[in-house]
Structures are given as structure tokens and as C-alpha cells.
Design a protein around this motif. Sequence first.
Motif, short mmCIF file in Angstrom:
data_model
loop_
_atom_site.label_atom_id
_atom_site.label_comp_id
_atom_site.label_asym_id
_atom_site.label_seq_id
_atom_site.Cartn_x
_atom_site.Cartn_y
_atom_site.Cartn_z
N SER A 103 55.81 22.23 -15.65
CA SER A 103 56.22 21.56 -14.42
C SER A 103 55.02 20.88 -13.76
CB SER A 103 56.83 22.57 -13.44
OG SER A 103 57.97 23.19 -14.00
N LYS A 104 55.28 19.90 -12.91
CA LYS A 104 54.27 19.22 -12.14
C LYS A 104 54.48 19.54 -10.66
CE LYS A 104 52.68 17.56 -15.88
NZ LYS A 104 52.79 16.17 -16.34
N ILE A 105 53.40 19.38 -9.87
CA ILE A 105 53.50 19.73 -8.46
C ILE A 105 52.72 18.74 -7.61
CG2 ILE A 105 51.61 21.43 -8.75
CD1 ILE A 105 52.98 23.03 -6.43
N PHE A 106 53.37 18.27 -6.54
CA PHE A 106 52.75 17.40 -5.54
C PHE A 106 52.57 18.19 -4.25
CE2 PHE A 106 54.73 13.13 -7.19
CZ PHE A 106 53.99 13.24 -8.37
N LEU A 107 51.45 17.97 -3.59
CA LEU A 107 51.25 18.55 -2.26
C LEU A 107 51.74 17.55 -1.21
CD1 LEU A 107 49.99 20.80 -0.45
CD2 LEU A 107 47.88 19.43 -0.46
N GLN A 108 52.62 17.98 -0.35
CA GLN A 108 53.07 17.09 0.72
C GLN A 108 52.07 17.16 1.88
OE1 GLN A 108 56.43 17.70 3.54
NE2 GLN A 108 57.37 15.99 2.49
N LEU A 109 51.52 16.01 2.23
CA LEU A 109 50.53 15.92 3.30
C LEU A 109 51.16 15.38 4.57
CD1 LEU A 109 47.45 14.48 1.35
CD2 LEU A 109 47.85 16.85 2.06
N GLY A 110 51.09 16.16 5.64
CA GLY A 110 51.67 15.75 6.91
C GLY A 110 50.63 15.12 7.81
N ILE A 111 50.89 13.89 8.25
CA ILE A 111 49.97 13.20 9.16
C ILE A 111 50.05 13.82 10.55
CG2 ILE A 111 49.27 10.94 10.04
CD1 ILE A 111 49.05 11.39 6.95
N GLY A 112 51.15 14.45 10.87
CA GLY A 112 51.30 15.13 12.16
C GLY A 112 52.76 15.22 12.55
N PHE A 113 53.02 15.97 13.63
CA PHE A 113 54.38 16.16 14.12
C PHE A 113 54.67 15.26 15.33
CE2 PHE A 113 54.27 19.45 11.18
CZ PHE A 113 55.46 20.16 11.13
N GLY A 114 53.68 15.05 16.18
CA GLY A 114 53.91 14.19 17.32
C GLY A 114 54.92 14.76 18.30
N ARG A 115 55.86 13.92 18.75
CA ARG A 115 56.82 14.33 19.78
C ARG A 115 57.74 15.46 19.34
NH1 ARG A 115 62.24 11.89 18.91
NH2 ARG A 115 62.83 12.55 21.00
N VAL A 116 57.83 15.73 18.03
CA VAL A 116 58.76 16.76 17.56
C VAL A 116 58.06 18.09 17.31
CG1 VAL A 116 60.29 15.02 16.58
CG2 VAL A 116 58.58 16.10 15.11
N ALA A 117 56.79 18.21 17.69
CA ALA A 117 56.08 19.47 17.53
C ALA A 117 56.69 20.52 18.45
CB ALA A 117 54.59 19.30 17.83
N ALA A 118 57.02 21.68 17.88
CA ALA A 118 57.62 22.75 18.68
C ALA A 118 56.55 23.43 19.53
CB ALA A 118 58.28 23.77 17.76
N PRO A 119 56.81 23.61 20.81
CA PRO A 119 55.82 24.24 21.70
C PRO A 119 55.33 25.59 21.20
CG PRO A 119 57.59 23.25 22.99
CD PRO A 119 58.00 23.16 21.54
N MET A 120 56.19 26.36 20.52
CA MET A 120 55.79 27.69 20.05
C MET A 120 54.73 27.61 18.94
SD MET A 120 59.12 28.82 17.76
CE MET A 120 58.34 30.31 17.16
N MET A 121 54.63 26.45 18.28
CA MET A 121 53.63 26.28 17.23
C MET A 121 52.35 25.62 17.74
SD MET A 121 56.20 24.96 14.20
CE MET A 121 55.05 25.17 12.84
N LEU A 122 52.48 24.85 18.81
CA LEU A 122 51.37 24.06 19.34
C LEU A 122 50.39 24.88 20.17
CD1 LEU A 122 52.92 20.72 20.65
CD2 LEU A 122 51.00 20.90 19.07
N VAL A 123 49.13 24.44 20.11
CA VAL A 123 48.13 24.92 21.05
C VAL A 123 47.74 23.70 21.89
CG1 VAL A 123 45.84 25.90 21.36
CG2 VAL A 123 47.26 26.64 19.43
N GLY A 124 48.18 23.66 23.13
CA GLY A 124 47.88 22.52 23.98
C GLY A 124 49.00 21.50 24.02
N GLN A 125 48.69 20.33 24.52
CA GLN A 125 49.67 19.27 24.77
C GLN A 125 50.05 18.56 23.46
OE1 GLN A 125 48.20 16.25 27.41
NE2 GLN A 125 50.16 15.21 27.65
#
Length: 668
Positions: A103-125
Motif C-alpha cells: 500500500s501507499k500512504i499520503f500525509l494530509q497537510l492542513g494549512i489551518g482551520f481558521g473560522r471553523v476552529a473549535a474553541p475547545m481545541m484552540l489556545v487563544g483567538q
Amino acid sequence: MASFEKLFEPIKIGSVDVKNRIAMAPMGILGLSTERGGFSKRAQDYYVARAKGGTGLIITGVAKIENEIEKFHPGSLLCPTIDPGHFINTAGEMNERIHAYGSKIFLQLGIGFGRVAAPMMLVGQPVAPSAIPNYWTPSVTCRELTTEEVEKLVKMAAESAAIAKMAGFDGVEIHAVHEGYLLDQFTIGMFNRRTDKYGGDLMGRLALPVEVVKAIKKVNGNDFTVGLRFSIKSYIKDWNQGGLDGEDFVEKGRDTQEGLTIAPILEKAGYDAFDADAGSYDAWYWAHPPIYQKHGLYLPLTEQLKKVVNVPLIIAGRMEVPELAEKTLEEGKAADMINLGRGLLADPDWGNKLKEGRPEDVRPCIGCHDGCLGRGFEGKSLSCAVNPACGREEEYGVHPADTVKNVMVIGGGMAGMEAARVSALRGHKVTLYEKTGELGGHVIAGSVDEFKKDNERLLEWYKTQVKKLGVDVKLNTEIKPKDVKKGNADVVLVATGSVPSMPNIPGIDSANVGTATEVLLKKKSVGQKVVVLGGGLVGCETAISLAMDGKDVTIVEMLPELMGAGMPVPHSNKIMVLDMLKFHNIKAVLNTSMQKVKDGAIEVMDRNFKKSTIPADTVVISAGLKSNNALYKDVASTVPDTYVIGDASSARNIMYAIWDAYELARSI
């Protein structure tokens, strides 16, 4: 026997040769990453199980490219740049194992969450392209990223891809011009109000995804494969409001035409594949389709996308039905590769079972979200409602029993069938008793409607497995306490389920009153004007079923909101149910209790003790379930090794019926 030849044809994604056309869709591995952003042992086993099960390409859940500009709590997500050595160590070991299966595997790279970032996961604004409201807490305004910060994101994407390459990943997928995440927010005018090089016209809004792929290729070489998670259409009706299929609304996000316009631009920039879908957080039931959505829901969109791009098109969208997946590839109009998400949570051996000609053994996903996204919202680790071993494959599997026992299972609902299946799988001699003439319990009524047919698929799967494993099923056999006490069972598993709760009010025994089960199974005739008492999930689904049948439906609920009590309804399912209620003009009377059933009406009272009447030809009771555990109480104290499971223990949902049964049966 069905043939699945097309699914097992090889395919080339960029410079990567993949052995078949089965991909694992990227899904966040909440609870399975380490505090330093690496792959835990559980995460490694999770992905290796899917490679072992015949998946050709695995695309991991999202890994953040950085954790400073948009800071998450440690351990929330994968992140290669927090501790590159740790990441390479944990990922490298996993990738070696995955490659051993071809099998082959790709890593998914996230540029960021932005406005959809859940407050429980975030540190700060939270941050975003512009000062816009946070999705989860609209009263919170996101901080606009500076030009320098955006440029740093580009640099961190290239650095993360280089780390991925060192860790043995075969490529990366960028997350994403998809679902309204940060990179997608830059591309959509509704969210991007910038005046620098990353805003303005369409090309300005595309500058970030273009720069990302160019930077990655520059650092890693043009032959390093970079795919793109890509939503063709957003389905945004307004802020925090999605649009249903068939609903007439003005798209405020990305419409189909814009999606088809930007795809060739992104291909030209260097992306080697499109992992395509649709939706946004505002319409999460498109991006994370629940049971109410059609299988293959993106096909009309991807058929158009395939006409404008030349690189491989990988598509998801409830494609786990084997015949649908094969047919889609055979036609060649809408996909080059099939992406399975929750289908591979439910059954990691999906590929091998089809290759062996055993499609009937593929355990179906039921689109409930209870074990995957729903658990994430509760701060729990990723798993699956129908596959309790998901996310803990090595430590929570089924192993042969040391001593063969006679196991008596009483009740043929989900809990009873799972208990029988696992017990037989371990080598025990199992007899299953069901007092009615059919296995399935409440799921029989819960699979009547077309939008609940996945429950029926699961029910058929259980019947098949129980039969193949040689369980002795005795239908139309009601077990009494004396039968248990006189029996020769070494272990007794009581799965007698639950019964509807009936309110003690005048007129409840009238001929025009029935339970949701009776109505769904057509055991009770239904008039034109219907009142459903109870606004939980079952009540709402029953109301939708009746409205789709042309009835005029009103829900009466004591609480201030629908689906506000009992087991939490996962976000994607809940918002789709609410939108379906609106779409079908179903009225909801909240903060109100039923006082009396009258001839042609019901009498209700609100929280201010004001009484009124609501016309009702038929009253449907959906006021919850209560455990039917009388048999267990009668025998528990006198029969050793007797256990109560499923609704008989606590009336909850399909997931907990299966999980209770699995836990006990794997241990006896």
C-alpha cells in the motif's frame, strides 16, 4: 457472484503507482496522536489495519503544518513541525509496515482551520483571512492574518512536506480548498475581504493554494506527489446555514461554476490529483454526509469536474456500497479512484473481502457519526459505532476462547446478534432465542424509510454473519425465567431490549394513538393531521417520514429545543434533521406538554400553564424507551454468569447496543 475487477486495477497518482483504486479518505484521528504531534501506537495500528485489509492508498487524517500562528492544545492533531524527529520516528515505523502490504500512504497537510476552529481545541483567538465570525461561537471574531503570517504558512507547508518525505510518506495531500477550512476561506469571497496579494479577485484569492503547491515542489522536487482536497460546491445558504439537495437557494460560498473554473488553474499550478467532494461547515451534512444523504451524493458534481481536469479524480461521498463503487469506475465519467472514509472504519477489510468475492461480508457504515465524529465532540477517541475495535485494533480485537462454553443469548436485536456473532467467532457454542418471528428488534422499524436503508443493510449483514458462524437461532421462542434456570448454559446474555415509554394522560389508549414503531411498520393507520409527541431523534425522523408521505405534521416537545435530551445527536446529523424539518414544513411546538387526547385534537399546556388545542387525526408517541429487563432481574441472582446488555441494560442507541455486547462477548 459480483465482479469487482475495476476496483483492483492499478492507477498512477503523480509519480506514485498504487496497486488498486481503493483509497482511504482523510479523517481526523482525534485522540490518537501524541502530545508532540506524532502517531501513537494506536494510530499506527489503525492505519496498518487498513493497509492489511487491502486498501491501495491511505490518506491520513489532517496534520497541522504549524502550531504557533494558530495554536491548538498539545495532542489535538498531528503536526510534523512541533518535533520533527519524533514525527519521523513514529511515522517512519508505521509507513514501513504499510509498505510491506504493498500500500501507499499520503500525509494530509492542513494549512489551518481558521473560522471553523473549535474553541475547545484552540489556545487563544481564532484566525482567518479576514475579521469574520467563528463558526462555533459567532460572537467571537477571528483575527485577520497578516501578510507575513500567510507567507510563513507557505514556508511551513513546504517544510512539513519535506519532513513527510523523510518519514517515508509517498506524497502529501493539501487540506484544503475544501469544507471551509482556512485555505478554502482564502479562496471564497464570502470569507476573504483582504486587499493584499492574498485577496481581491479570483486569482488573488487563489494565490495561497498556488503558492503552497509551488513551494512544496520546489523543496521536494517536481516528481513529489501533491494532491488537493477539493470541494466543488460549498452549499452555503447563509452564515452557519446550509442548503439541502433540491432546495432553491442562492449559493454564498463557492458555486459549481466557480469550482469548475478554479480546478484547472490549480491543476496547472502543480496539483497531481483532486480528492473531490462538496460542502462546508455551514452545510456539514454535505462534507460529512449522514444516513439521510444518498450514496454517491457527489457524483453529479464530480462528473462535471472530470470534464475540466486531466489529473486523477479521487471521490468520496458514501461510496462504500461495493456495487456502486465498481459501477462508478466502470462508467469512468465521475471518478478514477474511490475514497472510503467511514466505510473503512466500519470494515478495514473492505478491499480483501471484495477481492475474495465476499461482498456480503462487508460490514456497512450506517452514517450515524456516533462512533467517529460524535465521539470527537465529546472529547473521546476516534472509533466506530458498528466496529468497536476501530482505533484500538491490536488491544481490542476478538481472539479464540480458552474454554468453549454454551452461550445462551436471549433477544435478537442488535445487542443480541452482536453477542451471538462475537461469541461464535471465539469458538463458543451459541443459541440465540428471539420471541418474535424476525431478528432485528427496533432496527426493523428504524430501517423502513428510504433514508434509513443503511440500518437495513446492517441488519442483513448480522443475519448473514450469524448464519455463517453456525449460531442456532430459535425464532418465535419466548424464554421464561424457568427456562433459563433449567438450562445448561454456561453463560447467559440477556438482550431483551426496550419498550416505548407511554405517558400517563387521559385518552392515551384511544384508537387514534400509536407508537412510532407501530406507525412506521404500518400497524397503525395514520390520518392527515398528525401530532408527534416527543422531539428526540426518533420523533423527528418519524415526523419527516410522515411528512414525506404527505401528512401535515406537528411535533410537540417539552424541552426548549428538538433533540435536546438523551444521547447526543452528532452535529452533522442534527443540523440536517433540523433543515429537513424546515424543508418539509413540519411545525415544532416547544416548551409544551400534552395534557389530554381528545376526539380529533390534543390538549397541550405551555410553561406558562396556558392551555390550547392542536388538531390531530393521529397521535404518534415518541417519548423515549425504557429498559425491558424483567427477565434479567428474575434470573440474575440465581443463575451464575448472567449479564444484561443493550437496551435491556440502558436504552440508548445502536452503538452502545453493539459496544456493550462486544465487550462482554469478547471476554467470556
